[in-house]
Design an enzyme around this catalytic site. Structure first.
Site, PDB file in Angstrom:
ATOM      1  N   GLY A  32       0.899  -1.211   0.241  1.00  0.00           N
ATOM      2  CA  GLY A  32       0.098  -0.155   0.227  1.00  0.00           C
ATOM      3  C   GLY A  32       0.761   1.078  -0.094  1.00  0.00           C
ATOM      4  CG  HIS A  33       3.270   2.363   3.278  1.00  0.00           C
ATOM      5  ND1 HIS A  33       3.252   1.176   4.241  1.00  0.00           N
ATOM      6  CD2 HIS A  33       2.779   3.130   4.009  1.00  0.00           C
ATOM      7  CE1 HIS A  33       2.765   1.336   5.432  1.00  0.00           C
ATOM      8  NE2 HIS A  33       2.336   2.622   5.170  1.00  0.00           N
TER       9      HIS A  33
END
Ligand code: PAF
Length: 273
Positions: A32-33
């Protein structure tokens, strides 16, 4: 990639005259990051990321198990930062960020920060808005990137920069899901395999709502009776103001939080048609 740990090192490391993209994180980086950083990399000349587990946004200002047990492993995060083309990482200590102990002056998020996630986590969004304001002042980015998974955080930060005239463009990046549909989160690391399977009811219910196959009440009932799951909230809200919607009119944001074992998971889905 340059690693900085003090405000002065950070200030000296950022050359001016280039467009700056900024991804604030609390570490324990996952795909996600990476999606935030990849988008920021494409849209800016310089990419800055921060890693700071901010005690202000945890229960009892960090005097709690969630803060103490939050995964911290900078060495494990470095390869992903490098892979994503980050130029400068800012990873300060708590004493560096808050040299006068706790700040006296905070950013208050009012009613917007008190509902939904904020109802279960009093003061959380004030802590987020305060640290994000400090980070914006330190990095002075042109664009800052936040995951849509934390939909309330995105709405609060959009309001923060509008209300305080902070000259930064806020970019919300779509949720990244595992192959099983669970939204990526650092907290997923704390789920056992059985708990992870139980947690999958959350994305399933949200998908059914998007397809208008069930009502909001039926969605709540399904989560409330799912094995191993405790429902915290599921609400349809206006995406910008987070005000509750009486019916599932569009555009709507359906936000939900559940507990699976000791872990609190959040997810959301935008309904536009
Ligand atoms: O979303 C997070 O990881 C945090 O809330 C943030 C934005 C880095 C502020 O501490």
């Amino acid at each position: 990639m340059r690693l900085t740990t003090t405000k002065k090192e950070l200030f000296d490391a950022i050359p001016r005259g280039f467009s700056v993209g900024f991804v604030p994180t609390m570490g324990a980086l996952h795909s996600g990051h990476a999606s935030l950083m990849k988008q920021a990399r494409q849209e800016n000349e310089l990419l800055v990321a921060s890693i700071f587990v901010n005690p202000l946004q945890f229960e009892a200002l960090g005097d709690c198990d969630d803060y103490r047990h939050y995964p911290r492993d900078l060495d494990a995060d470095i390869p992903l930062l490098e892979e994503c083309g980050v130029d400068i990482v800012f990873a300060p200590s708590v004493a560096e960020m808050y040299p006068n102990d706790l700040p006296l002056v905070w950013v208050r998020t009012g009613a917007m920060g008190e509902k939904l996630e904020g109802a279960s986590r009093p003061g959380h969004f004030d802590g987020v808005a305060t640290v994000v304001s400090k980070l914006f002042n330190l990095v002075r980015p042109d664009r800052a990137y936040f995951g849509q998974k934390d939909a309330q955080q995105v709405a609060v930060i959009r309001r923060l920069v509008a209300d305080l005239d902070i000259p930064v463009e806020i970019r919300a990046v779509p949720i990244i899901r595992g192959a099983d549909g669970l939204a990526e989160s650092s907290r997923n690391q704390r789920l056992s395999p059985t708990e992870r399977t139980q947690a999958l009811v959350l994305p399933r219910v949200l998908e059914k709502l998007k397809a208008r196959a069930i009502t909001i009440d039926a969605a709540r009932a399904e989560l409330a009776t799912a094995p191993g799951v405790k429902l915290d909230h599921l609400e349809a809200v206006d995406p910008a103001t987070l005000e509750p919607l009486a019916e599932l009119t569009t555009p709507a944001l359906v936000v939900a939080a559940i507990y699976v074992g000791p872990v609190r998971l959040i997810d959301n889905i935008e309904i536009t048609t």
